[in-house]
Scaffold this motif. Sequence first.
Motif, short mmCIF file in Angstrom:
data_model
loop_
_atom_site.label_atom_id
_atom_site.label_comp_id
_atom_site.label_asym_id
_atom_site.label_seq_id
_atom_site.Cartn_x
_atom_site.Cartn_y
_atom_site.Cartn_z
N HIS A 94 59.20 26.51 24.65
CA HIS A 94 57.53 25.56 23.96
C HIS A 94 57.33 26.40 22.98
N LYS A 97 55.66 24.72 20.60
CA LYS A 97 54.80 23.70 20.98
C LYS A 97 55.46 22.22 20.60
N LEU A 101 60.03 17.77 24.48
CA LEU A 101 61.93 19.13 24.55
C LEU A 101 62.58 17.99 25.52
N PRO B 188 55.15 31.47 29.60
CA PRO B 188 55.10 29.78 29.12
C PRO B 188 53.34 28.16 28.86
N VAL B 190 53.07 25.41 28.03
CA VAL B 190 53.80 24.55 28.04
C VAL B 190 53.25 22.90 27.37
N THR B 191 53.17 21.95 26.21
CA THR B 191 52.95 21.30 26.33
C THR B 191 52.65 19.74 26.91
N LEU B 224 58.66 19.92 33.51
CA LEU B 224 57.99 20.51 32.62
C LEU B 224 56.99 21.42 33.47
N GLN B 227 58.19 24.69 34.56
CA GLN B 227 58.52 25.30 33.37
C GLN B 227 57.27 25.52 33.12
N ALA B 228 56.51 25.73 33.26
CA ALA B 228 55.01 26.01 33.35
C ALA B 228 54.70 27.36 34.49
#
Lengths: 131, 462
Positions: A94, A97, A101, B188, B190-191, B224, B227-228
């Motif tokens: 991450h 960016k 993923l 993190p 996270v995008t 995600l 993950q954030a």
Amino acid sequence: MELLMYSTKTEGSGERLLRVMGLLLPEYKFEICRSINELSKRLRQPVFNPTVAILLASSREELQDILSIRDLLGDAKIILIIPDANPDTVAQGHTLKPRFLTYGESDFVDVAAVLKRMFSNFGADKSVKKH
Amino acid sequence: MGKVLIIDDNKFNTEALCDMVESLGHEVTCTYTAEEGIREAQSHCFDVVFLDVQLPDGNGLLLLPIIHATPADPEVIIITGFGSPDGAELAIRNGAWDFIEKPLERKLIELPLVRALQYREAKKQKSRPLILKREGIVGSSSIMGNCLILIAQAAASDANVLITGETGTGKEVFARAIHNNSSRSAMPFVTVDCASLPPAIIESILFGHEKGAFTGADRIQEGLVRQADGGSLFLDEVGDLPLSAQKAFLRVLQEHRFRPLGAKREVESEFRVIAATNRDLDKMVGEGKIREDLLFRLRAINIELPPLRDRQGDIKELITYYVNKICTRQCAEVKGLSPEFIEALCAYEWPGNVRELVNALESALAAALHETILYPKHLPTNIRVRLIRGAVSKKNDTTIPSAKMTSLKERRDSVFAREERQYLQELIAVTEGNIREACAISGLGRARLYQLIKKHGIPISD
């Protein structure tokens, strides 16, 4: 729209990725870099700003290699494929960016779907700008 | 502990009020006339002033602006035995914190005093110098300064942030700056690229899934949102988030718990949302494309990034920063910038904002491959054309309303000759009249160069 792919592997996940891209997105051509030096050299060239960069890290070492040249990736939309789902690997991933993923064991159909959408958005942007 | 000033001619009331305020743990100064009160307010720093309206030497309401003009600018609570709606309105309009009628009781004064002191404390925190890692944010214009203050405030809080602005204004850079300056910076960032994720798989990407949750789900995958955990979730192009995903995401925002697709148990994730868009989300709410409750939650703090045309004072700084950055990336020697080059870039409107400026600089640096100084001629043709058209039409608008039209060939020849002359002047200036160097830069032979210099009558100093 310039597409760059980084994959040191010509078999396994590397071969699968290319095959799926060729099958699902036959109309697009990818420039492929097979080593981190080649990738770094290419990204340093003037007026080369890939719109999308698909980066396949087949090991944690390769992910480190990619991270070491992150500044060169500029504004490219990154699709990152990481070697495993270990939380440390994911967290490191991450930091690049990535716009998407996924993992080396993926069938990469998800990558193709995301790419297709990026292409269509890019086309829409262009047509809006023309007006 | 706060510092409180009382201005009231009634000694009995003043002493009672003084006791109440002191019992709340604050330091009190008592005065009994307008003159005495103003003198105290001007010579000491008070946080709150209790001000009586009817003073022996004047109307207390008329003192309000004078008290606010003192260096400490204290909050003023009006106290009066003769309350009227007009007086109360006048007090509030003049910036009073509150208006309390006598007789004063502890319960009447306690809350306004505590709130006024809390407000003062918050104001002090805000006015403290902010330390901010800029993370690639370039510019020192006042408009950018205001944005940086908002970034610092957003970084210091844990509220959700919505960053709006035109394409190319750097929304992602600002989002990262908020994260990197926040207490979550070690966790993190996270995008979620809402525009690029196909609607069919967006929920599984956001929330993850169990093995067998749907066709093709051949293994467990973490989403995600999970993950954030502990960090920031950056929802880029949030206006593109499908309505079905908005509903699910709203619940996650409220509860920070969610169930991955096909899972029996909920999982937790403690994250902060930073969202960005170049679209008019209020309009989209009206069109039914964005949930109002989601927008409300996302927009706890709204940072509107200015387009580059509104901060032209930053263009020079941006040029220097990016020319250095690009040259370093390309392992090339940093090139100089001619005043005309900077002038041209400052005159352009930059509809594509900073991103367009960076692309133009990349092109200019490539066009000036072996040259050491950048000139307007190195800029991309589309930018030069727009600049020249703008300049010509401006000139025509103001000085030649009915310019005589010529043939296209004559116009071309005239433009060509003007550009050729300009180029040669710059060439001779840069090379300081060194013909060998001028030939090397221009690619012209010595004889041809002399011929052109003579044609345009350009002086060469020895």
